[in-house]
Design a protein around this motif. Structure first.
Motif, PDB file in Angstrom:
ATOM      1  N   LEU A 215      25.509  28.999  52.501  1.00 16.49           N
ATOM      2  CA  LEU A 215      25.000  27.858  51.849  1.00 16.49           C
ATOM      3  C   LEU A 215      24.507  26.667  52.805  1.00 16.49           C
ATOM      4  N   ALA A 216      23.215  26.232  53.028  1.00 15.91           N
ATOM      5  CA  ALA A 216      22.720  25.001  53.776  1.00 15.91           C
ATOM      6  C   ALA A 216      23.029  23.920  52.986  1.00 15.91           C
ATOM      7  N   ASP A 217      22.036  23.118  52.925  1.00 11.40           N
ATOM      8  CA  ASP A 217      22.155  21.654  52.332  1.00 11.40           C
ATOM      9  C   ASP A 217      21.472  21.817  50.930  1.00 11.40           C
ATOM     10  N   GLU A 218      21.477  22.844  50.167  1.00 12.48           N
ATOM     11  CA  GLU A 218      20.597  23.100  49.028  1.00 12.48           C
ATOM     12  C   GLU A 218      21.072  22.123  47.870  1.00 12.48           C
ATOM     13  N   GLY A 219      22.411  21.976  47.986  1.00 13.33           N
ATOM     14  CA  GLY A 219      23.226  21.058  46.820  1.00 13.33           C
ATOM     15  C   GLY A 219      22.603  21.512  45.554  1.00 13.33           C
ATOM     16  N   ARG A 245      26.823  23.563  54.854  1.00 12.58           N
ATOM     17  CA  ARG A 245      25.910  22.431  54.034  1.00 12.58           C
ATOM     18  C   ARG A 245      26.044  21.187  55.048  1.00 12.58           C
ATOM     19  N   THR A 246      26.693  20.931  55.983  1.00 10.66           N
ATOM     20  CA  THR A 246      26.423  19.689  56.733  1.00 10.66           C
ATOM     21  C   THR A 246      25.820  20.016  58.129  1.00 10.66           C
ATOM     22  N   GLU A 247      25.406  21.189  58.447  1.00  8.02           N
ATOM     23  CA  GLU A 247      24.853  21.545  59.525  1.00  8.02           C
ATOM     24  C   GLU A 247      23.351  22.042  59.411  1.00  8.02           C
ATOM     25  N   LEU A 248      23.097  22.843  58.317  1.00 12.90           N
ATOM     26  CA  LEU A 248      21.861  23.408  58.457  1.00 12.90           C
ATOM     27  C   LEU A 248      20.918  22.702  57.220  1.00 12.90           C
ATOM     28  N   ARG A 249      19.705  23.036  57.207  1.00  8.42           N
ATOM     29  CA  ARG A 249      18.694  22.956  56.206  1.00  8.42           C
ATOM     30  C   ARG A 249      18.253  24.163  55.516  1.00  8.42           C
ATOM     31  N   HIS A 250      17.780  24.000  54.425  1.00  8.93           N
ATOM     32  CA  HIS A 250      17.340  25.400  53.875  1.00  8.93           C
ATOM     33  C   HIS A 250      16.383  26.015  54.715  1.00  8.93           C
ATOM     34  N   LEU A 254      17.806  30.678  57.945  1.00  4.31           N
ATOM     35  CA  LEU A 254      17.631  32.066  58.219  1.00  4.31           C
ATOM     36  C   LEU A 254      17.955  32.648  59.626  1.00  4.31           C
ATOM     37  N   HIS A 255      17.106  31.775  60.399  1.00  2.00           N
ATOM     38  CA  HIS A 255      17.086  31.903  61.933  1.00  2.00           C
ATOM     39  C   HIS A 255      18.627  31.407  62.426  1.00  2.00           C
TER      40      HIS A 255
END
Length: 287
Positions: A215-219, A245-250, A254-255
């Motif tokens: 999970l990234a920053d999707e919220g 969640r606090t490190e990556l954007r959507h 993937l990369h």
């Protein structure tokens, strides 16, 4: 009148130019094609579809060796094929994950091919063609996998990888047809789809293959869908949940996380990876 020295200078320069050109030609052989794989065009859901195969570097040199397969959704040439193959090759160089055959499956209309029908009127209005994931899954099971297994030396290990809508497809496949693959990686899956319906469905009995989730920053509903799915996993289910969640954007998940997903699903047992920062982060795990 042209001065004789000027004529001599021009002639010398012309001779030097010809010599340089000859040397340049001698040192610059004709370029050769750089081939990294092959493409097979198949019919899927009524239209032509490319399936791109990238073989391990040692495939031709080890005729008796068999290899695992990574099936990469959104694997067209203009999609994630080159990134996925490059990251997998980089993992192999470091011993982070096993070398594998990469099968990039191109998508055309991602919502149509990767998502099931939705009861959410807003989603249905925005994506009126969505809802044929079951048919796309059947095409992969009946056409793509048998073709790959017949043409290439596979070892029985097969991993399905997808991100966003393709991540939803991965989780849906793991939940509804778990025997299709031996491992699954869903990076930032779109679990908000259809009022988070996929995370609400009972899984039933039986142990499923390992599942990598992130999970990234999707919220929002994507996050609540993920948390519900995690809470429904039985203790015996092997899974790794990487919470970024606090490190990556959507857009960067993937990369950022494919190397880790492959490390979890195709481990090498190398004992030096953490020393080089190649840490498998599972904030939650089971099995």
């Amino acid at each position: 009148m042209t001065h004789p020295r000027t004529d001599w200078t021009r002639a010398a320069l012309a001779a030097l130019a010809l010599t340089a050109a000859a040397v340049g030609q001698a040192q610059s052989p004709e370029p050769q094609p750089l081939t990294i794989g092959e493409t097979v065009t198949l019919d899927a859901l009524g239209e032509a579809r490319e399936v791109n195969i990238v073989l391990p570097l040692g495939y031709g040199e080890e005729p008796d060796k068999r290899w695992p397969v990574v099936y990469l959704l959104d694997g067209g040439e203009a999609q994630d094929l080159f990134m996925g193959a490059g990251l997998q090759r980089w993992n192999t160089i470091w011993g982070r994950s096993k070398d594998a055959i990469i099968v990039g499956i191109a998508t055309r209309n991602r919502q149509r091919e990767l998502l099931p029908p939705t009861a959410d009127e807003a989603e249905a209005k925005r994506y009126p063609t969505a809802g044929q994931s079951a048919a796309f899954r059947a095409w992969i099971a009946d056409i793509v996998k048998p073709m790959v297994e017949a043409r290439f030396r596979t070892d029985g290990t097969s991993v399905l990888v997808g991100e966003s809508a393709a991540g939803h497809f991965v989780v849906e496949t793991w939940a509804t047809a778990p025997a299709m693959f031996t491992g699954y990686a869903a990076i930032s899956p779109s679990l908000q789809w259809d009022f988070e319906a996929l995370s609400r469905k009972p899984l039933g009995e039986g142990k499923r293959p390992p599942l990598y989730l992130s999970l990234a920053d999707e919220g929002g509903a994507t996050e609540t869908g993920m948390m519900r799915l995690l809470s429904s996993l039985p203790p015996s289910q092997p899974y790794c949940f990487s919470d970024r969640r606090t490190e990556l954007r959507h857009a960067t998940s993937l990369h950022g996380l494919l190397p880790e997903a492959l490390q979890y699903l195709l481990p090498t047992g190398a004992d030096y990876l953490e020393e080089y920062g190649m840490v498998l982060r599972c904030e939650k795990r089971g099995g």
